[in-house]
Write a protein that holds these residues in place. Structure first.
Motif, PDB file in Angstrom:
ATOM      1  N   GLY A 232       0.784  -1.223   0.000  1.00 38.20           N
ATOM      2  CA  GLY A 232       0.000   0.000   0.000  1.00 38.20           C
ATOM      3  C   GLY A 232       0.817   1.274   0.000  1.00 38.20           C
ATOM      4  O   GLY A 232       0.336   2.315   0.418  1.00 38.20           O
ATOM      5  N   ARG A 233       2.051   1.198  -0.463  1.00 34.82           N
ATOM      6  CA  ARG A 233       2.894   2.398  -0.527  1.00 34.82           C
ATOM      7  C   ARG A 233       2.601   3.179  -1.792  1.00 34.82           C
ATOM      8  O   ARG A 233       2.439   2.628  -2.868  1.00 34.82           O
ATOM      9  CB  ARG A 233       4.369   2.008  -0.529  1.00 34.82           C
ATOM     10  CG  ARG A 233       4.846   1.482   0.786  1.00 34.82           C
ATOM     11  CD  ARG A 233       6.294   1.067   0.744  1.00 34.82           C
ATOM     12  NE  ARG A 233       7.144   2.133   0.217  1.00 34.82           N
ATOM     13  CZ  ARG A 233       8.372   1.924  -0.225  1.00 34.82           C
ATOM     14  NH1 ARG A 233       8.882   0.717  -0.214  1.00 34.82           N
ATOM     15  NH2 ARG A 233       9.096   2.924  -0.679  1.00 34.82           N
TER      16      ARG A 233
ATOM     17  N   CYS B 136       2.980   8.026   1.219  1.00 33.22           N
ATOM     18  CA  CYS B 136       1.913   7.405   1.996  1.00 33.22           C
ATOM     19  C   CYS B 136       2.074   5.888   2.023  1.00 33.22           C
ATOM     20  O   CYS B 136       2.590   5.289   1.080  1.00 33.22           O
ATOM     21  CB  CYS B 136       0.545   7.758   1.393  1.00 33.22           C
ATOM     22  SG  CYS B 136       0.202   9.520   1.367  1.00 33.22           S
ATOM     23  N   LYS B 137       1.608   5.289   3.112  1.00 34.05           N
ATOM     24  CA  LYS B 137       1.567   3.835   3.214  1.00 34.05           C
ATOM     25  C   LYS B 137       0.485   3.425   4.190  1.00 34.05           C
ATOM     26  O   LYS B 137       0.054   4.205   5.045  1.00 34.05           O
ATOM     27  CB  LYS B 137       2.909   3.255   3.607  1.00 34.05           C
ATOM     28  CG  LYS B 137       3.517   3.775   4.878  1.00 34.05           C
ATOM     29  CD  LYS B 137       4.849   3.107   5.107  1.00 34.05           C
ATOM     30  CE  LYS B 137       5.832   4.112   5.652  1.00 34.05           C
ATOM     31  NZ  LYS B 137       7.139   3.564   5.853  1.00 34.05           N
ATOM     32  N   ILE B 138       0.050   2.196   4.043  1.00 37.31           N
ATOM     33  CA  ILE B 138      -0.985   1.654   4.922  1.00 37.31           C
ATOM     34  C   ILE B 138      -0.287   0.964   6.090  1.00 37.31           C
ATOM     35  O   ILE B 138       0.508   0.047   5.900  1.00 37.31           O
ATOM     36  CB  ILE B 138      -1.892   0.668   4.165  1.00 37.31           C
ATOM     37  CG1 ILE B 138      -2.627   1.394   3.048  1.00 37.31           C
ATOM     38  CG2 ILE B 138      -2.866   0.008   5.124  1.00 37.31           C
ATOM     39  CD1 ILE B 138      -3.451   0.496   2.159  1.00 37.31           C
TER      40      ILE B 138
ATOM     41  N   TYR C  27      -4.295   4.721   6.696  1.00 34.19           N
ATOM     42  CA  TYR C  27      -3.501   5.350   5.650  1.00 34.19           C
ATOM     43  C   TYR C  27      -2.715   6.492   6.265  1.00 34.19           C
ATOM     44  O   TYR C  27      -3.287   7.485   6.702  1.00 34.19           O
ATOM     45  CB  TYR C  27      -4.454   5.859   4.556  1.00 34.19           C
ATOM     46  CG  TYR C  27      -3.842   5.997   3.202  1.00 34.19           C
ATOM     47  CD1 TYR C  27      -3.355   4.897   2.510  1.00 34.19           C
ATOM     48  CD2 TYR C  27      -3.761   7.237   2.587  1.00 34.19           C
ATOM     49  CE1 TYR C  27      -2.811   5.027   1.250  1.00 34.19           C
ATOM     50  CE2 TYR C  27      -3.220   7.386   1.328  1.00 34.19           C
ATOM     51  CZ  TYR C  27      -2.749   6.270   0.662  1.00 34.19           C
ATOM     52  OH  TYR C  27      -2.209   6.415  -0.583  1.00 34.19           O
ATOM     53  N   HIS C  28      -1.390   6.364   6.330  1.00 33.61           N
ATOM     54  CA  HIS C  28      -0.541   7.362   6.972  1.00 33.61           C
ATOM     55  C   HIS C  28       0.376   8.005   5.932  1.00 33.61           C
ATOM     56  O   HIS C  28       1.045   7.319   5.173  1.00 33.61           O
ATOM     57  CB  HIS C  28       0.300   6.719   8.076  1.00 33.61           C
ATOM     58  CG  HIS C  28      -0.531   6.114   9.162  1.00 33.61           C
ATOM     59  ND1 HIS C  28      -1.132   6.868  10.134  1.00 33.61           N
ATOM     60  CD2 HIS C  28      -0.873   4.825   9.405  1.00 33.61           C
ATOM     61  CE1 HIS C  28      -1.806   6.069  10.949  1.00 33.61           C
ATOM     62  NE2 HIS C  28      -1.666   4.820  10.517  1.00 33.61           N
ATOM     63  N   CYS C  29       0.394   9.325   5.943  1.00 33.77           N
ATOM     64  CA  CYS C  29       1.199  10.078   4.973  1.00 33.77           C
ATOM     65  C   CYS C  29       2.207  10.961   5.686  1.00 33.77           C
ATOM     66  O   CYS C  29       1.923  11.515   6.742  1.00 33.77           O
ATOM     67  CB  CYS C  29       0.307  10.954   4.094  1.00 33.77           C
ATOM     68  SG  CYS C  29      -0.826  10.021   3.060  1.00 33.77           S
TER      69      CYS C  29
END
Length: 156
Positions: A34-35, A43-45, A50-52
């Motif tokens: 999820g990058r 961002c990545k999961i 979902y964190h950015c």
């Protein structure tokens, strides 16, 4: 003649939309887990969320950001110049001012995409996303549009 002008206007609007989407979309590079990376954030999961984080402050990414924004601005100003010249240009005149702005926009988007291609991290899990592809699609369309404006003459 009206159909040609309408076609050129529609092509110009399509190019402007492509540039807006490619500059704003968050998928210049995508990878497993999820990058996704774009011009503005990474961002990545993590744990289902979902964190950015902000994109790096390296010079090359700032150059790509600036070039993509410049391409957007020049494409927009070219559209405004085309509409102005459409009503103010004398019969038989060419759309040189519009063409110059459009060709500069194509050169800016090409330079931005080249810098991103050369300088993006060599991570085997990442590959180029659709926003990157849209930027490359916008480049030849923008150049063709600029060349059409050079050839185009205003007729009544």
């Amino acid at each position: 003649m009206l159909l040609i002008l309408l076609g050129v206007l529609i092509l110009h609007l399509i190019i402007l939309i492509l540039l807006i989407v490619s500059t704003a979309a968050s998928t210049w590079s995508v990878g497993g887990g999820g990058r996704s990376t774009d011009l503005w954030s990474n961002c990545k999961i993590i744990n289902g969320g979902y964190h950015c984080t902000q994109a790096s402050n390296e010079d090359w990414i700032q150059a790509v950001q600036a070039l993509m924004i410049l391409s957007l601005l020049f494409c927009f100003f070219s559209l405004i110049a085309f509409l102005y010249q459409l009503f103010r240009l004398v019969k038989g005149g060419r759309f040189f001012f519009t063409a110059i702005f459009q060709i500069l926009a194509s050169l800016f988007v090409m330079c931005g995409a080249i810098i991103y291609t050369v300088m993006s991290p060599d991570d085997s899990t990442l590959h180029f996303g659709y926003a990157y592809v849209l930027a490359w699609v916008a480049f030849p369309l923008c150049l063709i549009s600029g060349l059409i404006y050079i050839v185009l003459r205003k007729k009544e």
